[in-house]
Design a protein around this motif. Structure first.
Motif, short mmCIF file in Angstrom:
data_model
loop_
_atom_site.label_atom_id
_atom_site.label_comp_id
_atom_site.label_asym_id
_atom_site.label_seq_id
_atom_site.Cartn_x
_atom_site.Cartn_y
_atom_site.Cartn_z
N LYS A 38 0.84 -1.21 0.00
CA LYS A 38 0.00 0.00 0.00
C LYS A 38 0.87 1.25 0.00
N LYS A 39 1.95 1.22 0.82
CA LYS A 39 2.86 2.36 0.84
C LYS A 39 3.51 2.57 -0.52
N ASP A 40 3.93 1.45 -1.15
CA ASP A 40 4.55 1.56 -2.47
C ASP A 40 3.58 2.14 -3.49
N LYS A 41 2.34 1.68 -3.43
CA LYS A 41 1.34 2.19 -4.37
C LYS A 41 1.06 3.67 -4.12
N ASP A 42 0.97 4.02 -2.82
CA ASP A 42 0.73 5.42 -2.49
C ASP A 42 1.90 6.29 -2.95
N LYS A 43 3.13 5.78 -2.74
CA LYS A 43 4.30 6.53 -3.16
C LYS A 43 4.34 6.67 -4.68
N GLN A 44 4.01 5.57 -5.38
CA GLN A 44 3.98 5.61 -6.84
C GLN A 44 2.93 6.60 -7.34
N LYS A 45 1.79 6.58 -6.68
CA LYS A 45 0.72 7.51 -7.06
C LYS A 45 1.14 8.95 -6.78
N GLN A 46 1.82 9.14 -5.63
CA GLN A 46 2.31 10.47 -5.29
C GLN A 46 3.34 10.96 -6.31
#
Length: 257
Positions: free
Chosen positions: A172-180
């Motif tokens: 989830k953190k990776d996805k959030d970071k990627q989205k950011q």
């Protein structure tokens, strides 16, 4: 694997030990018990106990009837009550033995071991009780090992669940970071476009100024060319006029006369 030996001390009714008024109910219960009609036998024993609550035979045989109906908890209560109050060693030994059997059926192995040990204290020569004691001890070890395995399995499951949760959180953190990062990239692109659009008029002005300068420069050069052309024409004209003047002038020749 060892098999549990189930034995019951079944007390026969005796007119010498019990009052006459409950004798017929106990006798009837014994007959029904022999016919494997355990529920009906239970009712007869309970009827006898209503007439004489202290009837040891009625209480003991009621416990046996409950045991046969697989009501091990109530059967154990009957045998425990008899064993705790018995003055006769043989009666106490039989009650503790049957209590141990009732506890065994409930998989209360540690409690059944204690009951068998108390039975052997009252009757050390009872081989059936000794055998059941060894069986209960073996089952207790297996139960403890199984509990240990279950605890280890629970721990493994908890560790795995924690690991899965950590992986899920990390994903989830990776996805959030990627989205950011993607949003930041989009913002940067939008800013570049805005800057480009903002600088576009300046570029147009620069181009216009350059064109104007080029135009002015060309006009100056044209003017110089024109001026040079005029000067050349004027010079040519003057030269022409001069030539013409020289050609038309009379030359006086001095005579020597």
């Amino acid at each position: 694997m060892k098999q549990l030996v189930i034995s019951f001390i079944f007390l026969l009714s005796s007119s010498l030990l019990f009052a006459q008024q409950e004798k017929s109910d106990i006798y009837k219960g014994n007959k029904l018990y022999g016919q494997k009609k355990y529920k009906e036998a239970q009712a007869s024993y309970q009827q006898a106990l209503r007439k004489k609550q202290q009837s040891v035979e009625g209480s003991f045989n009621l416990g046996d009837a409950l045991y046969k109906q697989k009501d091990f908890e109530k059967a154990g209560q009957q045998f425990n009550q008899i064993a705790s109050s018995a003055n006769n060693k043989n009666l106490a030994a039989g009650a503790w033995h049957n209590l141990g059997n009732s506890l065994m059926e409930q998989k209360k192995y540690e409690e059944s071991i204690n009951a068998y040990k108390k039975s052997l204290l009252n009757n050390p020569n009872d081989e059936q009780t000794r055998y059941n004691l060894a069986y209960a001890q073996e089952m207790l070890k297996k139960q403890q090992q199984q509990n240990k395995n279950n605890q280890n399995q629970d721990k493994d499951n908890k560790d795995q669940n924690k690991k899965d949760k950590d992986n899920k959180d990390q994903n989830k953190k990776d996805k959030d970071k990627q989205k950011q990062n993607q949003n930041q990239q989009n913002n940067n692109n939008n800013q570049d476009k805005q800057d480009q659009n903002k600088n576009q008029p300046d570029k147009q002005n620069q181009d216009q100024q350059k064109q104007q300068q080029q135009k002015q420069q060309l006009s100056k050069e044209d003017a110089e060319r024109m001026l040079n052309a005029l000067n050349n024409n004027e010079r040519q004209t003057q030269d022409k006029l001069k030539n013409q003047k020289l050609k038309g002038q009379k030359v006086q020749i001095s005579k020597d006369w």
